[in-house]
Enzyme design. Structure first.
Site, PDB file in Angstrom:
ATOM      1  N   CYS A 256       0.829  -1.207   0.000  1.00 20.49           N
ATOM      2  CA  CYS A 256       0.000   0.000   0.000  1.00 20.49           C
ATOM      3  C   CYS A 256       0.871   1.268   0.000  1.00 20.49           C
ATOM      4  O   CYS A 256       1.547   1.539  -0.987  1.00 20.49           O
ATOM      5  CB  CYS A 256      -0.979  -0.045   1.168  1.00 20.49           C
ATOM      6  SG  CYS A 256      -2.389   1.065   0.955  1.00 20.49           S
ATOM      7  N   HIS A 346      -3.726  -5.270   0.150  1.00 21.52           N
ATOM      8  CA  HIS A 346      -3.516  -5.716   1.525  1.00 21.52           C
ATOM      9  C   HIS A 346      -3.572  -7.245   1.636  1.00 21.52           C
ATOM     10  O   HIS A 346      -4.653  -7.815   1.825  1.00 21.52           O
ATOM     11  CB  HIS A 346      -4.578  -5.098   2.441  1.00 21.52           C
ATOM     12  CG  HIS A 346      -4.368  -3.648   2.720  1.00 21.52           C
ATOM     13  ND1 HIS A 346      -3.846  -3.183   3.912  1.00 21.52           N
ATOM     14  CD2 HIS A 346      -4.588  -2.558   1.955  1.00 21.52           C
ATOM     15  CE1 HIS A 346      -3.764  -1.859   3.864  1.00 21.52           C
ATOM     16  NE2 HIS A 346      -4.216  -1.463   2.689  1.00 21.52           N
ATOM     17  N   GLU A 348      -2.719  -9.065   4.082  1.00 20.46           N
ATOM     18  CA  GLU A 348      -3.058  -9.539   5.427  1.00 20.46           C
ATOM     19  C   GLU A 348      -4.554  -9.808   5.562  1.00 20.46           C
ATOM     20  O   GLU A 348      -4.991 -10.524   6.484  1.00 20.46           O
ATOM     21  CB  GLU A 348      -2.590  -8.536   6.492  1.00 20.46           C
ATOM     22  CG  GLU A 348      -3.507  -7.373   6.754  1.00 20.46           C
ATOM     23  CD  GLU A 348      -3.521  -6.328   5.656  1.00 20.46           C
ATOM     24  OE1 GLU A 348      -4.476  -5.530   5.602  1.00 20.46           O
ATOM     25  OE2 GLU A 348      -2.562  -6.300   4.846  1.00 20.46           O
TER      26      GLU A 348
END
Length: 371
Positions: A256, A346, A348
């Site tokens: 990001c 992202h 995660e």
């Protein structure tokens, strides 16, 4: 519920009811298309100084809990929903969303026209806005509009150091320690070092203003730059730190905001997207394999890089590895002659799909290969 106003920079006004805390707040008006994950969205530091509208019509059904926050507090400047849940019901819930917003002083509004608001932003682009309720709404729309137009813009905003940790801390490896990772917190989400810890990484989280000397003093096996808010052109300190890491040849992974800092460290430019990508349903293609991942996003800026093949940088050849299939936006970069790569989304996945979780494995393989 008391009346409230949402006033946009271009003069559009939405009437609704106060939700959360009453008062006034200013920020960049954006929308999030996720059908779930509102607690992770609210606590994501990348949303600093932004008023977030949820396109999903019913918000707050599952309340809030102590397990899902991605930081120590709600980070958004303001919150816009269509219909707040009247009752929170979930076995993990410790309270209601409305109460959490009130307790943390987050001014919100419930409006019937979140679809109209989203379409307006898609046509006109993200813009400054203000939410006003209670005594703050009494001034009248014209006076409130003038105040919105005097509020700060997101362009040129250096926000990473505002949301970053003040002091370094360590997230220990889960199970056997395999690697030492230096993670620069530009607005990091709690799930990110956890994903690395699951893979045997001991993660040393450093403030946003950490220098390359601070990072390299840890003698890490790899270096990570996190997500975060604001304009990457205003974070020259992070660019300088990353250039020192690349000069040292340390394996690097960024996501990001970290992807944008990587691009600028390579000599590329960044630019503001019209309305950005925010949600958990963005299709991204890995150009090296042709595989498409549905991925979680939260960014309003992007890297300007040539997508038609390798290009030269001060650190050797580089290439665009990932693109967004909705608009062709650059979603990933890598160096071809040094161990460094980044993605704009992202992996995660908090909240979001887990299609891209293998990127953490790739980072570990890169660190193993560099030993």
């Amino acid at each position: 519920m008391n009346p409230a106003l949402l006033v946009l920079e271009d003069g559009r006004v939405f009437h609704g009811a106060a939700y959360g805390a009453e008062g006034e707040t200013f920020g960049e008006m954006v929308f999030n298309t996720g059908m779930t994950g509102y607690q992770e969205t609210l606590t994501d530091p990348s949303y600093a100084r932004q008023i977030v509208a949820m396109t999903s019509p019913h918000i707050g059904n599952t309340g809030v809990n102590d397990e899902d926050p991605e930081s120590g507090r709600i980070q958004v400047a303001g919150y816009v929903v269509r219909e707040p849940a009247r009752v929170a019901s979930n076995w993990r819930a410790t309270g209601s969303l409305g109460s959490a917003l009130r307790d943390q002083g987050v001014v919100g509004i419930a409006i019937p026209g979140t679809r109209a608001l989203t379409r307006h932003l898609r046509d006109r682009g993200a813009m400054r806005a203000g939410i006003f309720s209670g005594a703050a709404a009494a001034a009248g729309a014209d006076a409130l509009l003038e105040r919105v137009r005097r509020s700060p813009s997101m362009e040129g905003a250096d926000l990473a150091r505002d949301v970053s940790t003040a002091e370094p801390y360590t997230v220990p490896a889960i199970g056997e320690k395999r690697f030492t990772v230096a993670a620069v917190d530009l607005g990091i989400k709690a799930m990110t070092p956890h994903r690395m810890a699951e893979r045997g990484c001991e993660v040393h989280v450093l403030p946003a203003t950490a220098t390359s000397a601070d990072i390299l003093a840890l003698d890490p096996d790899g270096v990570f730059f996190s997500n975060g808010p604001g304009d990457p052109s205003a974070a020259g300190y992070a660019v300088d730190a990353l250039r020192g890491v690349l000069d040292a040849g340390k394996p690097f992974f960024g996501i990001c905001f970290g992807n944008q800092i990587f691009g600028r460290a390579l000599g590329l430019g960044t630019y503001k997207l019209r309305f950005g990508h925010r949600g958990i349903n963005q299709p991204v293609q890995d150009r090296t394999t042709g595989k498409v991942d549905v991925s979680a996003h939260n960014h309003g800026f992007a890297v300007d890089a040539p997508a038609d093949g390798p290009f030269d940088t001060p650190y050797g050849r580089a290439e665009v590895t990932h693109v967004n299939l909705n608009d062709g936006c650059v979603e990933g970069l890598r160096l071809l002659d040094r161990p460094a790569f980044s993605v704009q989304y992202h992996p995660e996945a908090a909240a979001g799909p887990h299609d891209a979780s293998g990127l953490f494995d790739r980072f570990c393989e890169m660190m193993e290969g560099s030993r």
